[in-house]
Design a protein around this motif. Structure first.
Motif, mmCIF file in Angstrom:
data_model
loop_
_atom_site.group_PDB
_atom_site.id
_atom_site.type_symbol
_atom_site.label_atom_id
_atom_site.label_comp_id
_atom_site.label_asym_id
_atom_site.label_seq_id
_atom_site.Cartn_x
_atom_site.Cartn_y
_atom_site.Cartn_z
ATOM 1 N N ASP A 186 0.761 -1.300 0.073
ATOM 2 C CA ASP A 186 -0.034 -0.093 -0.126
ATOM 3 C C ASP A 186 0.918 1.369 -0.099
ATOM 4 N N ALA A 187 0.525 2.377 -0.611
ATOM 5 C CA ALA A 187 1.033 3.539 -0.825
ATOM 6 C C ALA A 187 1.645 4.130 0.646
ATOM 7 N N ASP A 188 0.803 3.923 1.502
ATOM 8 C CA ASP A 188 0.905 4.739 2.716
ATOM 9 C C ASP A 188 1.752 3.942 3.808
ATOM 10 N N ASP A 189 2.221 2.724 3.285
ATOM 11 C CA ASP A 189 3.024 1.923 4.418
ATOM 12 C C ASP A 189 4.179 1.853 3.939
ATOM 13 N N PHE A 190 5.071 0.918 4.366
ATOM 14 C CA PHE A 190 6.544 0.723 3.951
ATOM 15 C C PHE A 190 6.901 -0.577 4.551
ATOM 16 N N VAL A 191 8.004 -1.119 3.682
ATOM 17 C CA VAL A 191 8.606 -2.501 4.068
ATOM 18 C C VAL A 191 9.992 -2.346 4.573
ATOM 19 N N TYR A 192 10.218 -3.394 5.398
ATOM 20 C CA TYR A 192 11.419 -3.609 5.795
ATOM 21 C C TYR A 192 12.678 -4.161 4.767
ATOM 22 N N PRO A 193 13.933 -4.131 4.786
ATOM 23 C CA PRO A 193 14.670 -4.652 3.846
ATOM 24 C C PRO A 193 14.646 -5.884 3.308
ATOM 25 N N ASP A 194 14.359 -6.796 4.326
ATOM 26 C CA ASP A 194 14.461 -8.411 3.805
ATOM 27 C C ASP A 194 12.854 -8.679 3.581
ATOM 28 N N TRP A 195 12.005 -7.761 3.289
ATOM 29 C CA TRP A 195 10.401 -8.175 2.918
ATOM 30 C C TRP A 195 10.240 -9.267 1.790
ATOM 31 N N LEU A 196 11.232 -8.955 0.650
ATOM 32 C CA LEU A 196 11.243 -9.978 -0.388
ATOM 33 C C LEU A 196 12.087 -11.069 -0.345
ATOM 34 N N GLU A 197 13.300 -10.915 0.582
ATOM 35 C CA GLU A 197 14.229 -12.101 0.562
ATOM 36 C C GLU A 197 13.318 -13.010 1.482
ATOM 37 N N THR A 198 12.299 -12.620 2.242
ATOM 38 C CA THR A 198 11.755 -13.903 3.258
ATOM 39 C C THR A 198 10.866 -14.632 2.205
ATOM 40 N N PHE A 199 10.222 -13.761 1.446
ATOM 41 C CA PHE A 199 9.300 -14.803 0.498
ATOM 42 C C PHE A 199 10.281 -15.399 -0.376
ATOM 43 N N HIS A 200 11.481 -15.007 -0.916
ATOM 44 C CA HIS A 200 12.265 -15.578 -1.888
ATOM 45 C C HIS A 200 12.840 -17.084 -1.180
ATOM 46 N N SER A 201 13.023 -16.901 -0.122
ATOM 47 C CA SER A 201 13.623 -17.948 0.750
ATOM 48 C C SER A 201 12.873 -19.314 0.856
ATOM 49 N N ARG A 202 11.452 -19.139 0.569
ATOM 50 C CA ARG A 202 10.446 -20.204 0.433
ATOM 51 C C ARG A 202 9.949 -20.824 -0.927
ATOM 52 N N ILE A 203 10.443 -19.884 -1.703
ATOM 53 C CA ILE A 203 9.765 -20.173 -3.068
ATOM 54 C C ILE A 203 9.950 -21.581 -3.854
ATOM 55 N N ASP A 204 11.281 -22.172 -3.419
ATOM 56 C CA ASP A 204 11.317 -23.549 -3.550
ATOM 57 C C ASP A 204 10.957 -24.710 -2.920
ATOM 58 N N ALA A 205 10.375 -24.399 -2.090
ATOM 59 C CA ALA A 205 9.843 -25.439 -1.233
ATOM 60 C C ALA A 205 8.338 -26.017 -1.634
ATOM 61 N N GLY A 206 7.933 -25.604 -2.835
ATOM 62 C CA GLY A 206 6.521 -26.392 -3.346
ATOM 63 C C GLY A 206 5.316 -25.707 -2.933
ATOM 64 N N PHE A 207 5.478 -24.514 -2.052
ATOM 65 C CA PHE A 207 4.350 -23.643 -1.799
ATOM 66 C C PHE A 207 3.459 -22.843 -2.581
ATOM 67 N N ASP A 208 2.236 -22.727 -2.394
ATOM 68 C CA ASP A 208 1.705 -21.829 -3.315
ATOM 69 C C ASP A 208 1.237 -20.595 -2.747
ATOM 70 N N LEU A 209 1.488 -20.463 -1.325
ATOM 71 C CA LEU A 209 1.341 -19.111 -0.799
ATOM 72 C C LEU A 209 2.246 -18.898 0.270
ATOM 73 N N ILE A 210 2.974 -17.802 0.375
ATOM 74 C CA ILE A 210 3.826 -17.521 1.507
ATOM 75 C C ILE A 210 3.333 -16.352 2.010
ATOM 76 N N CYS A 211 3.317 -16.438 3.621
ATOM 77 C CA CYS A 211 3.077 -15.309 4.433
ATOM 78 C C CYS A 211 4.002 -15.014 5.198
ATOM 79 N N GLN A 212 4.279 -13.592 5.726
ATOM 80 C CA GLN A 212 4.939 -13.352 6.952
ATOM 81 C C GLN A 212 4.258 -12.338 7.812
ATOM 82 N N GLY A 213 4.821 -11.807 8.640
ATOM 83 C CA GLY A 213 4.353 -10.974 9.598
ATOM 84 C C GLY A 213 4.256 -9.682 9.401
ATOM 85 N N ILE A 214 3.684 -8.885 10.456
ATOM 86 C CA ILE A 214 3.208 -7.460 10.208
ATOM 87 C C ILE A 214 3.473 -6.764 11.650
ATOM 88 N N ARG A 215 3.886 -5.439 11.583
ATOM 89 C CA ARG A 215 4.043 -4.546 12.817
ATOM 90 C C ARG A 215 3.245 -3.385 12.350
#
Length: 326
Positions: A99-128
């Protein structure tokens, strides 16, 4: 000497879609946080939704200086239409949102990337968050570890209050395109939830990781979601229809929550506005799934009715009508 191969733009692994509408005061913060990701193989699709401030100019500024940025402009049509437009233009195998009024931390995409080869169809992480998002939970951080089938995962999202929030999730573009999964433009209440329900119904396996990558500024819930009763009723009926799909591994428990919320809306609409259609819907819910209606009455009745409405003729008629059909 730098080879052509070295300077050729990489095929993006993630398409990050950001709807933008009169968000100029926040855009530099949000866009800079995405372009500053430790994982750099992505495209950022900025969709200007008819902004009347300088948002479009800010977007074009980034378009000119970073080859990963793409820009789309449309007449003001709402965030759902803007997200759908972004998905139409996405070229990466994974899609996520910001969303345009929020921001992400530097490893936001890396967290997703670390799980994409494990056969999952959806990857979720946490929020502050800047403020609590739930009256019953004052925590400003939510994250958890879990993996399972689509129904179990759906219930885990509900338990941990991360049900909607597409900004915390990475989706396979292939599934979205194959099954024509879209945000529903007419829905203004929890449209994220319906998108996640639809998507998960086509998933085999999903995962959540206890890493926080997203900072969310909590909006004015009352101002944002003060909707007419018929809109809320329609929204919950859509949710129930999706959650009743046989594509889920088993019936998700969150279905009962949707039924209870529909019952609440129907009750308020009948007692406050005298809508007979809401009375008939509530009676139908009661006959179909008494446990959900009973749970609703026990946990929510005092919260949604004014004390004087307990003695109104409409409420007495409602209770009598339900008892005759139990």
């Amino acid at each position: 000497e730098t080879s052509q191969e070295a300077i050729r733009p990489m095929t993006p692994l993630f398409s990050v879609i950001m709807p933008v509408c009169n968000a100029a005061p926040f855009l530099h913060r949000s866009i800079d946080s995405i372009l500053g990701q430790s994982f750099r193989n992505f495209e950022l699709i900025l969709v200007d939704d008819g902004s009347t401030d300088s948002s479009a100019s800010v977007c074009k500024e980034y378009l000119a200086k970073d080859s990963r940025v793409r820009f789309i402009s449309q007449p003001n049509s709402g965030a759902s239409v803007a997200r759908n437009a972004g998905m139409e233009h996405a070229s990466a195998p994974w899609i996520t949102f910001c969303d345009a009024d929020d921001f992400v931390y530097p490893d936001w995409l890396e967290t997703f990337h670390s799980r994409i080869d494990a056969g999952f169809d959806l990857i979720c992480q946490g929020i502050r968050t800047d403020n609590p998002t739930d009256y019953n939970d004052t925590s400003r951080e939510r994250c958890y570890d879990f993996e399972g089938d689509n129904a179990d995962f759906l219930d885990s999202l509900f338990i941990h209050s991360l049900m909607g929030y597409v900004v915390l999730k990475a989706f396979r573009a292939r599934l979205i395109k194959e099954h024509n999964i879209r945000f529903i433009p007419s829905v203004r209440l929890q449209e994220d939830n319906l998108f996640v329900y639809q998507y998960l119904s086509f998933c085999n396996k999903a995962v959540s990781v206890s890493s926080i990558g997203y900072y969310y500024f909590v909006p004015d819930w009352v101002g944002k979601y003060a909707l007419p009763a018929h809109e809320s009723i329609s929204r919950y009926e859509m949710g129930i229809n999706i959650l009743s799909s046989p594509r889920f591994a088993h019936q998700p428990q969150v279905l009962k929550k949707e039924i209870a919320l529909l019952a609440r809306c129907c009750l308020v609409d009948f007692c406050s506005n005298g809508q007979r259609s809401s009375f008939h819907k509530l009676r139908s819910i009661h006959c179909h799934d008494f446990s959900a209606t009973e749970m609703f009455f026990l946990s929510r009745l005092l919260l949604v009715l004014d004390f004087t409405e307990w003695f109104s003729s409409r409420f007495i008629k409602l209770v009598h009508g339900l008892r005759r059909h139990s």
